[in-house]
Design a protein around this motif. Structure first.
Motif, PDB file in Angstrom:
ATOM      1  N   LEU A   1       0.812  -1.211   0.000  1.00  0.00           N
ATOM      2  CA  LEU A   1       0.000   0.000   0.000  1.00  0.00           C
ATOM      3  C   LEU A   1       0.847   1.263   0.000  1.00  0.00           C
ATOM      4  CD1 LEU A   1      -2.803  -0.998   2.549  1.00  0.00           C
ATOM      5  CD2 LEU A   1      -3.073  -0.601   0.101  1.00  0.00           C
TER       6      LEU A   1
ATOM      7  N   ASN B   1      -1.276   0.983  -6.872  1.00  0.00           N
ATOM      8  CA  ASN B   1      -0.879   1.701  -5.654  1.00  0.00           C
ATOM      9  C   ASN B   1       0.442   2.438  -5.771  1.00  0.00           C
ATOM     10  OD1 ASN B   1      -3.178   0.611  -4.569  1.00  0.00           O
ATOM     11  ND2 ASN B   1      -2.136  -0.861  -3.250  1.00  0.00           N
TER      12      ASN B   1
ATOM     13  N   ARG C   1     -10.647   0.983  -3.877  1.00  0.00           N
ATOM     14  CA  ARG C   1     -11.438   1.961  -3.139  1.00  0.00           C
ATOM     15  C   ARG C   1     -10.620   3.237  -2.982  1.00  0.00           C
ATOM     16  NH1 ARG C   1     -12.880  -0.147   2.434  1.00  0.00           N
ATOM     17  NH2 ARG C   1     -14.493  -1.321   1.309  1.00  0.00           N
ATOM     18  N   ASP C   2     -11.174   4.345  -3.432  1.00  0.00           N
ATOM     19  CA  ASP C   2     -10.508   5.650  -3.318  1.00  0.00           C
ATOM     20  C   ASP C   2      -9.107   5.629  -3.916  1.00  0.00           C
ATOM     21  OD1 ASP C   2     -12.749   6.628  -1.964  1.00  0.00           O
ATOM     22  OD2 ASP C   2     -11.957   6.004  -0.020  1.00  0.00           O
TER      23      ASP C   2
ATOM     24  N   VAL D   1      -7.069   3.174  -4.201  1.00  0.00           N
ATOM     25  CA  VAL D   1      -6.162   2.201  -3.578  1.00  0.00           C
ATOM     26  C   VAL D   1      -6.684   0.794  -3.870  1.00  0.00           C
ATOM     27  CG1 VAL D   1      -5.197   1.334  -1.421  1.00  0.00           C
ATOM     28  CG2 VAL D   1      -5.472   3.804  -1.754  1.00  0.00           C
TER      29      VAL D   1
ATOM     30  N   HIS E   1      -6.886  -3.014  -2.887  1.00  0.00           N
ATOM     31  CA  HIS E   1      -6.744  -3.870  -1.722  1.00  0.00           C
ATOM     32  C   HIS E   1      -6.705  -5.324  -2.183  1.00  0.00           C
ATOM     33  CE1 HIS E   1      -7.546  -0.642   1.251  1.00  0.00           C
ATOM     34  NE2 HIS E   1      -8.260  -0.128   0.260  1.00  0.00           N
TER      35      HIS E   1
ATOM     36  N   ARG F   1      -1.114   7.209   2.644  1.00  0.00           N
ATOM     37  CA  ARG F   1      -0.980   5.768   2.399  1.00  0.00           C
ATOM     38  C   ARG F   1      -0.592   5.024   3.679  1.00  0.00           C
ATOM     39  NH1 ARG F   1      -0.863   4.119  -3.002  1.00  0.00           N
ATOM     40  NH2 ARG F   1      -2.491   5.362  -3.990  1.00  0.00           N
TER      41      ARG F   1
ATOM     42  N   VAL G   1      -3.709   4.517   5.550  1.00  0.00           N
ATOM     43  CA  VAL G   1      -4.490   3.422   4.973  1.00  0.00           C
ATOM     44  C   VAL G   1      -3.915   2.077   5.419  1.00  0.00           C
ATOM     45  CG1 VAL G   1      -5.146   2.275   2.816  1.00  0.00           C
ATOM     46  CG2 VAL G   1      -5.237   4.773   2.978  1.00  0.00           C
ATOM     47  N   GLN G   2      -2.576   1.962   5.405  1.00  0.00           N
ATOM     48  CA  GLN G   2      -1.945   0.713   5.815  1.00  0.00           C
ATOM     49  C   GLN G   2      -2.184   0.434   7.291  1.00  0.00           C
ATOM     50  OE1 GLN G   2       0.598  -1.809   3.955  1.00  0.00           O
ATOM     51  NE2 GLN G   2      -0.887  -2.521   5.459  1.00  0.00           N
TER      52      GLN G   2
ATOM     53  N   ARG H   1      -4.713   1.351   9.156  1.00  0.00           N
ATOM     54  CA  ARG H   1      -6.094   0.899   9.349  1.00  0.00           C
ATOM     55  C   ARG H   1      -6.281  -0.523   8.826  1.00  0.00           C
ATOM     56  NH1 ARG H   1      -6.731   6.311   7.963  1.00  0.00           N
ATOM     57  NH2 ARG H   1      -7.129   5.860   5.765  1.00  0.00           N
ATOM     58  N   ALA H   2      -5.625  -0.837   7.724  1.00  0.00           N
ATOM     59  CA  ALA H   2      -5.721  -2.192   7.176  1.00  0.00           C
ATOM     60  C   ALA H   2      -5.105  -3.215   8.129  1.00  0.00           C
ATOM     61  CB  ALA H   2      -5.026  -2.257   5.814  1.00  0.00           C
TER      62      ALA H   2
END
Length: 434
Positions: free
Chosen positions: A148, A186, A214-215, A217, A219, A329, A332-333, A335-336
Motif C-alpha cells: 500500500l 498503488n 477503493r478511493d 487504492v 486492496h 498511504r 491506509v496501511q 487501518r488495514a
C-alpha cells in the motif's frame, strides 16, 4: 523445476469442495495453519490420491533485519516432510521489527510489509534466504508481495530486485500476478516492465487472486473474484514463459464451488492465450542484470532494523510517520493492519465475537490503537480479553463469560477439576474482580 499444473489454495472452509473439484493437480496450504501430527483428513485424502501439497509460510519474515528464527524454519521443514512436498514457499517481506538490533521492544505487524529496494535490504534478504535454504530439506521459493505504500530512496525496480535475489542465491520465485497489479495501482509500477526484468527461468509457480479498488487504492483482499486486469498480467507472463504451476488463492467470502471452478477455467484460458502468443514468437526479451554477490554486514542489518522499526512503530504504535513516506498511504496501511488483526483474532478465538456481539470489532479496533501486537495472534486474543475485563464491562453476563473464557485459556495447561486447583482458580477470579 517440478511441473505442478493447476491448483487452488486449500482452506478448511472449502476443503470438501476442493476434494471434489475436477482438474485440481495440487493445493497450497498455509504452513502455520496445520500441525504435522494432526493433519486435516481432507489433506490426507488428497495426498493419498497423489495430489501435491505445498506448504506456504507467512510468518518467517525473510525481509526483516533479524536472521530467520530457527524454530520457525524447523516448523516449515517439518511440514514439508509431513506432506512430501517438492518445495516450500515464503514471502519477501518483513513482519516484525524492534528487538536486540534496535534496543527497543519487539513489534509484530501481523501482516506482510514491503522491504525497501535498497542494497542494504537486498544484502540482508540474500543472507536470510541462504540461511533458510540451508535449513530446509527441499527448494525454497519466495513471493513478491502487494504493498500500500512505497519506501523513499529506493535504488532498484521490483524486477531488478528480484533478479538480483535469484541470481545471488539461486532461490526460486513465486510470482503473484495479483500483487503486480496491486503495485501498479498503488505505486504506479508497470507489471510488464517487472516481468521483462525477471529471471523467468527461476519461476516455481504463480499466484492469482482477487481484490477491489477503493478511493484509488487497490486492496489485495483474496476475497473477491479475479478481475480482468489480473488475468491480463497472467497472460503476459505466460506469453514469456510456461509457468510450472498456477494457483488460485481465496481466503474469505468463499463462493460456491461452481464459481471457483469458473475462475479456474478463466485462469487456464489466460495461460493458454499467453502460450499461443509465445508460440507465435511474440514474447518480449527477458531482461535483468547480474548481481554483486556480496553478503550482508552487521551495519546493514542495523540500518535496516532502525528503518523498519520506525515504519512499523508508525503503523501500529502511533509513532510519527518517518520522513519521505506518504502519510495518507501510511494511514491506509495502519487501518488495514488493525482490521486484519481484528479479523484474525476473531478466527483464532471465535468465542470473543460471540461473547461481545456487535461490540467486538469497535472494542478491538480501539484496543489496537494503543496496544501494538508483540506476540502471536493467540497471545493478542488473551491480551485483548484482559484489556476488556480491566475496563469492567457493564453487562454482568458478558463480564462473567469473558472472564471464564480468559481463565480457561490463560494457563499453560487445561483447567483441572481437583479441589485445590479449583480453589486457586477461584482466588484468581476474585483477584480479577478487584
Amino acid at each position: 523445476m517440478v511441473r505442478l499444473g493447476t491448483g487452488i489454495g486449500w482452506r478448511p472452509e472449502i476443503a470438501e469442495a476442493v476434494e471434489h473439484m475436477p482438474g485440481i493437480d495440487w493445493v497450497e496450504v498455509v504452513a502455520e495453519n496445520v500441525c504435522p501430527g494432526h493433519l486435516p483428513k481432507s489433506l490426507t485424502r488428497l495426498r493419498e490420491r497423489g495430489v501435491t501439497v505445498v506448504p506456504h509460510g507467512v510468518s518467517l519474515g525473510l525481509g526483516g533485519a533479524e536472521r530467520p528464527d530457527q524454530g520457525r524454519l524447523a516448523a516449515l521443514a517439518e511440514r514439508a516432510g509431513a506432506f512430501g512436498s517438492p518445495l516450500v514457499t515464503e514471502h519477501i517481506a518483513f513482519v516484525r521489527a524492534g528487538g536486540a538490533l534496535t534496543a527497543s521492544g519487539p513489534l509484530e505487524a501481523g501482516h506482510l510489509l514491503p522491504v525497501p529496494r535498497t542494497r542494504d535490504a537486498l544484502d540482508v534478504l540474500c543472507e536470510n534466504v541462504r540461511i533458510a535454504q540451508d535449513a530446509l530439506p527441499v527448494p525454497l521459493a519466495v513471493e513478491n508481495i502487494a504493498a500500500l505504500f512505497s519506501w523513499p530512496g529506493e535504488e532498484m525496480t521490483e524486477g531488478q530486485f528480484l533478479y538480483e535475489l535469484a541470481d545471488r542465491t539461486g532461490v526460486r520465485l513465486l510470482i503473484d500476478v495479483a500483487n503486480l497489479h496491486t503495485n501498479h495501482v498503488n505505486r504506479g509500477e508497470d507489471p510488464a516492465e517487472a516481468l521483462a526484468e525477471l529471471p523467468l527461468e527461476a519461476i516455481a509457480y504463480v499466484h492469482v487472486a482477487g481484490g477491489f479498488e477503493r478511493d484509488g487504492v487497490w486492496h489485495d483482499s483474496h476475497a473477491h473474484p479475479v478481475p480482468r486486469p489480473v488475468l491480463d498480467v497472467l497472460t503476459d507472463l505466460a506469453s514469456r514463459v510456461s509457468p510450472p504451476g498456477v494457483l488460485l488463492e481465496r481466503d474469505e467470502n468463499f463462493p460456491e464451488a461452481e464459481e471457483m471452478e469458473r475462475e479456474l477455467g478463466a485462469i487456464r484460458r489466460a495461460v493458454e492465450e499467453g502460450a499461443g502468443r509465445r508460440k507465435a514468437g511474440a514474447a518480449p526479451v527477458v531482461g535483468g542484470r547480474p548481481g554483486s554477490g556480496r553478503g550482508a554486514s552487521g551495519a546493514a542489518r542495523e540500518r535496516l532494523a532502525l528503518a523498519q522499526t520506525a515504519v512499523l512503530s508508525a503503523l501500529v504504535a502511533q509513532a510519527p510517520v518517518p520522513e519521505g513516506f506518504d502519510r495518507v498511504r501510511m494511514g491506509v496501511q495502519a487501518r488495514a493492519l488493525a482490521a486484519k488483526r481484528a479479523d484474525v483474532v476473531a478466527k483464532v478465538a471465535p468465542e470473543l465475537p460471540v461473547i461481545l456481539g456487535k461490540g467486538y470489532r469497535p472494542a478491538f479496533l480501539a484496543y489496537a490503537q494503543t496496544r501494538p501486537m508483540t506476540g502471536g495472534y493467540r497471545r493478542d486474543a488473551l491480551d485483548f480479553a484482559e484489556h476488556v475485563l480491566a475496563g469492567r464491562p457493564e453487562n454482568t453476563a458478558v463480564r462473567r463469560e469473558l472472564r471464564e473464557w480468559w481463565l480457561e485459556r490463560s494457563g499453560s495447561r487445561p483447567r483441572s477439576r481437583r479441589p485445590a486447583v479449583r480453589l486457586a482458580r477461584a482466588t484468581r477470579r476474585a483477584l480479577l474482580r478487584r
